[in-house]
Scaffold this motif. Structure first.
Motif, short mmCIF file in Angstrom:
data_model
loop_
_atom_site.label_atom_id
_atom_site.label_comp_id
_atom_site.label_asym_id
_atom_site.label_seq_id
_atom_site.Cartn_x
_atom_site.Cartn_y
_atom_site.Cartn_z
N HIS A 83 58.24 52.32 -55.73
CA HIS A 83 58.85 50.99 -55.61
C HIS A 83 60.33 50.99 -56.05
CE1 HIS A 83 56.15 50.57 -59.40
NE2 HIS A 83 57.25 51.17 -59.74
N GLU A 84 60.72 52.02 -56.81
CA GLU A 84 62.13 52.11 -57.23
C GLU A 84 63.05 52.35 -56.04
OE1 GLU A 84 59.66 54.07 -58.10
OE2 GLU A 84 60.21 56.18 -57.95
N HIS A 85 62.46 52.69 -54.87
CA HIS A 85 63.26 52.88 -53.65
C HIS A 85 63.09 51.71 -52.67
CE1 HIS A 85 62.46 57.22 -54.93
NE2 HIS A 85 63.70 56.93 -55.26
N TYR A 103 47.40 52.38 -63.94
CA TYR A 103 46.88 53.48 -63.10
C TYR A 103 45.95 52.95 -62.01
CZ TYR A 103 43.00 53.03 -66.43
OH TYR A 103 41.99 52.54 -67.22
N LEU A 104 45.70 53.81 -61.04
CA LEU A 104 44.85 53.46 -59.91
C LEU A 104 43.38 53.41 -60.37
CD1 LEU A 104 44.53 53.17 -56.75
CD2 LEU A 104 44.34 55.65 -56.69
N PRO A 105 42.72 52.27 -60.25
CA PRO A 105 41.30 52.23 -60.65
C PRO A 105 40.51 53.25 -59.82
CG PRO A 105 42.15 50.03 -60.31
CD PRO A 105 43.21 50.97 -59.81
N GLY A 106 39.76 54.09 -60.49
CA GLY A 106 38.97 55.12 -59.80
C GLY A 106 39.79 56.37 -59.48
N GLU A 110 46.27 59.62 -65.34
CA GLU A 110 47.56 60.13 -65.85
C GLU A 110 48.72 59.68 -64.97
OE1 GLU A 110 47.62 63.83 -67.70
OE2 GLU A 110 46.05 62.83 -68.87
N ILE A 111 48.40 59.25 -63.75
CA ILE A 111 49.47 58.78 -62.86
C ILE A 111 49.58 57.27 -63.06
CG2 ILE A 111 50.32 58.66 -60.48
CD1 ILE A 111 48.53 61.05 -59.83
N VAL A 112 50.62 56.91 -63.80
CA VAL A 112 50.80 55.50 -64.16
C VAL A 112 52.22 55.06 -63.79
CG1 VAL A 112 49.15 55.51 -66.07
CG2 VAL A 112 51.52 56.16 -66.50
C1 LIG Z 1 46.81 49.12 -61.09
S1 LIG Z 1 47.10 50.08 -59.64
C2 LIG Z 1 47.42 48.88 -58.40
C3 LIG Z 1 46.19 48.13 -57.92
C4 LIG Z 1 46.42 47.46 -56.58
N1 LIG Z 1 47.41 46.44 -56.61
C5 LIG Z 1 45.16 46.99 -55.91
O1 LIG Z 1 45.12 45.85 -55.41
O2 LIG Z 1 44.19 47.77 -55.82
C6 LIG Z 1 48.70 50.77 -59.93
C7 LIG Z 1 49.23 51.63 -58.80
O3 LIG Z 1 50.63 51.84 -59.01
C8 LIG Z 1 50.93 53.07 -58.41
N2 LIG Z 1 52.26 53.54 -58.84
C9 LIG Z 1 52.62 54.24 -59.95
N3 LIG Z 1 53.94 54.45 -59.97
C10 LIG Z 1 54.45 53.87 -58.84
C11 LIG Z 1 55.76 53.75 -58.28
N4 LIG Z 1 56.83 54.27 -58.89
N5 LIG Z 1 55.89 53.10 -57.10
C12 LIG Z 1 54.80 52.56 -56.47
N6 LIG Z 1 53.55 52.65 -56.94
C13 LIG Z 1 53.37 53.28 -58.12
C14 LIG Z 1 49.79 53.97 -58.81
O4 LIG Z 1 49.71 55.09 -57.96
C15 LIG Z 1 48.60 53.00 -58.67
O5 LIG Z 1 47.98 53.13 -57.43
#
Ligand SMILES: C[S@@+](CC[C@H](N)C(=O)[O-])C[C@H]1O[C@@H](n2cnc3c(N)ncnc32)[C@H](O)[C@@H]1O
Length: 190
Positions: A83-85, A103-106, A110-112
């Motif tokens: 999203h920074e782009h 983080y992505l549920p499921g 570590e990817i946050v």
């Molecule tokens: C809590 S989940 C989002 C849940 C989603 N809105 C839904 O309806 O299922 C957070 C998501 O942010 C993503 N994420 C992490 N860093 C990001 C970034 N820099 N740009 C876009 N997405 C990012 C992760 O990969 C993850 O899928």
């Protein structure tokens, strides 16, 4: 029985729903499993557009699958990038922007979302918002790094000019298991 005081996630939808109209442009800054993208797509209608970002292939696929199943694929652009782009892809005024941090549920915990990227996206997103447009962040902060992201966001938001933006924080004060809280930012009419 549904509760009168909604949690942050359902309150985010309630606020956003009031803001979006048929034909609007919206951004899902964190697509994840695509639930929010479908919600936004429904509310911008057939003539609207949703730009949906995620850095994970798994999330991009899940979102594409969900919008296709809901027959909304033609009004959604799913973007495999951070999203920074955002401003490299979205070049029109936007009515609503939704972030669901953490983080992505499921998925891989570590990817946050990361403070510096989130802040860049929030800054850029505020520039893209049209007057009376709404940015909403649902902030999960119980995971490693979550507290730093929360602090960085609040530090930035407290300094936003109140003439330009109305900023709301909605959170529970007696729940001790770090439930997410909500930030809503409305761009004021100039
Ligand atoms: C809590 S989940 C989002 C849940 C989603 N809105 C839904 O309806 O299922 C957070 C998501 O942010 C993503 N994420 C992490 N860093 C990001 C970034 N820099 N740009 C876009 N997405 C990012 C992760 O990969 C993850 O899928």
């Amino acid at each position: 029985m549904s509760k009168r005081i909604e949690n942050a996630l359902s309150f985010s939808h309630e606020l956003m729903q009031k803001c979006l109209q048929e034909g609007d442009v919206a951004v899902d800054a964190t697509a994840g499993n695509g639930h929010d993208t479908v919600f936004l797509a429904k509310h911008v209608g057939q003539t609207g557009k949703v730009y949906s970002f995620d850095i994970q292939q798994q999330a991009v696929e899940a979102t594409r699958e969900r919008i296709t199943r809901c027959e909304m694929a033609e009004r959604v652009v799913v973007i495999h990038d951070g999203h920074e782009h955002m401003t490299s892809y979205v070049r029109v005024p936007v009515r609503g922007i939704l972030f669901n941090l953490g983080y992505l549920p499921g998925g891989d915990k570590e990817i946050v979302t990361r403070p510096e990227k989130t802040l860049k996206a929030v800054r850029d997103g505020l520039q893209l918002l049209c007057p009376q447009g709404l940015m909403i962040l649902v902030v999960y902060y119980g995971h490693p790094g979550g507290q730093e992201e929360k602090e960085a966001l609040l530090c930035f938001l407290r300094k936003l000019d109140q003439k330009q933006y109305t900023v709301l924080m909605y959170h529970f004060v007696n729940q001790h298991n770090t439930p997410p809280f909500l930030i809503a930012i409305e761009k004021n009419q100039s």
